[in-house]
Design a protein around this motif. Sequence first.
Motif, short mmCIF file in Angstrom:
data_model
loop_
_atom_site.label_atom_id
_atom_site.label_comp_id
_atom_site.label_asym_id
_atom_site.label_seq_id
_atom_site.Cartn_x
_atom_site.Cartn_y
_atom_site.Cartn_z
N MET A 123 4.03 -2.41 0.13
CA MET A 123 2.74 -2.54 0.80
C MET A 123 2.35 -3.99 1.04
O MET A 123 1.86 -4.36 2.12
N LEU A 124 2.58 -4.84 0.04
CA LEU A 124 2.23 -6.25 0.18
C LEU A 124 3.12 -6.94 1.22
O LEU A 124 2.63 -7.72 2.05
N LEU A 125 4.40 -6.65 1.18
CA LEU A 125 5.30 -7.26 2.16
C LEU A 125 4.99 -6.78 3.57
O LEU A 125 4.99 -7.56 4.53
N GLN A 126 4.72 -5.50 3.72
CA GLN A 126 4.39 -4.97 5.04
C GLN A 126 3.12 -5.62 5.58
O GLN A 126 3.05 -5.98 6.76
N HIS A 127 2.12 -5.80 4.72
CA HIS A 127 0.90 -6.45 5.16
C HIS A 127 1.16 -7.90 5.55
O HIS A 127 0.66 -8.38 6.57
N ALA A 128 1.98 -8.59 4.74
CA ALA A 128 2.26 -10.00 5.01
C ALA A 128 3.00 -10.19 6.32
O ALA A 128 2.65 -11.07 7.13
N ALA A 136 7.66 -16.10 5.93
CA ALA A 136 8.42 -15.90 4.70
C ALA A 136 7.46 -15.54 3.57
O ALA A 136 6.30 -15.95 3.58
N VAL A 137 7.96 -14.76 2.63
CA VAL A 137 7.21 -14.41 1.42
C VAL A 137 8.06 -14.80 0.22
O VAL A 137 9.24 -14.45 0.16
N ALA A 184 11.03 -13.41 7.66
CA ALA A 184 10.62 -12.45 8.68
C ALA A 184 11.81 -11.75 9.34
O ALA A 184 11.77 -10.53 9.53
N PRO A 185 12.90 -12.47 9.70
CA PRO A 185 14.04 -11.76 10.31
C PRO A 185 14.69 -10.75 9.36
O PRO A 185 15.29 -9.77 9.82
N GLU A 186 14.57 -10.99 8.05
CA GLU A 186 15.16 -10.07 7.07
C GLU A 186 14.29 -8.85 6.81
O GLU A 186 14.77 -7.85 6.25
#
Length: 202
Positions: A123-128, A136-137, A184-186
């Motif tokens: 959820m956090l990655l999808q929001h970011a 990048a995260v 982001a590309p990953e």
Amino acid sequence: MTQPPAAALCQAVSLTGRHARLEPLSPAHEAGLQDAARDGELWKLWYTTVPHPEGMAAEIQRRLGLQDKASMLPFTVFDDQGRIAGMTSFMNIDDAQRRVEIGSTWYAARVQRSALNTECKLMLLQHAFEQLDCIAVEFRTHRLNTASRRAIERLGAQLDGVLRSHLRMPDGTLRDTAVYSITAPEWPTVKTHLQWQLVKPR
């Protein structure tokens, strides 16, 4: 995607899945967070900085203070029964470079090694990536925290390197910090991987 305003990276939001719910951190969550921290006595692990139950109010205020400075977006984690299970956050927010770190995360022992952490990260990655347009995260942890490193690697994050003698821990020891990231590309591949992790037979 149209780039959102910088302030969006610090805008409070609630995120809900099947196994977990993330709500903006509030002083009203103190008692539930104290109970969660007692489950496993995580503050006793020397290589982490999980708050002691008696220090929970101060930790809540510390995180909310960083939110006021636009450097952190803290969440309280709820499990699928609606019980408070821990804390997590977007931190080290970099508006100019559209980068964030997911960190300051801890969970009650009862939800560890369950689907809760995987779904929270999804959820956090999808929001970011999909709402905040991050490039990048990052994830950071103590070099010797092997459980945390394995969990980060299972998400699909890659090791960027180790910052040696990066931080001083509460007990005075120096922390070597292992830095991981997802770019982001990953993200599309990582997203598919995390969604599979949630539905695969256990």
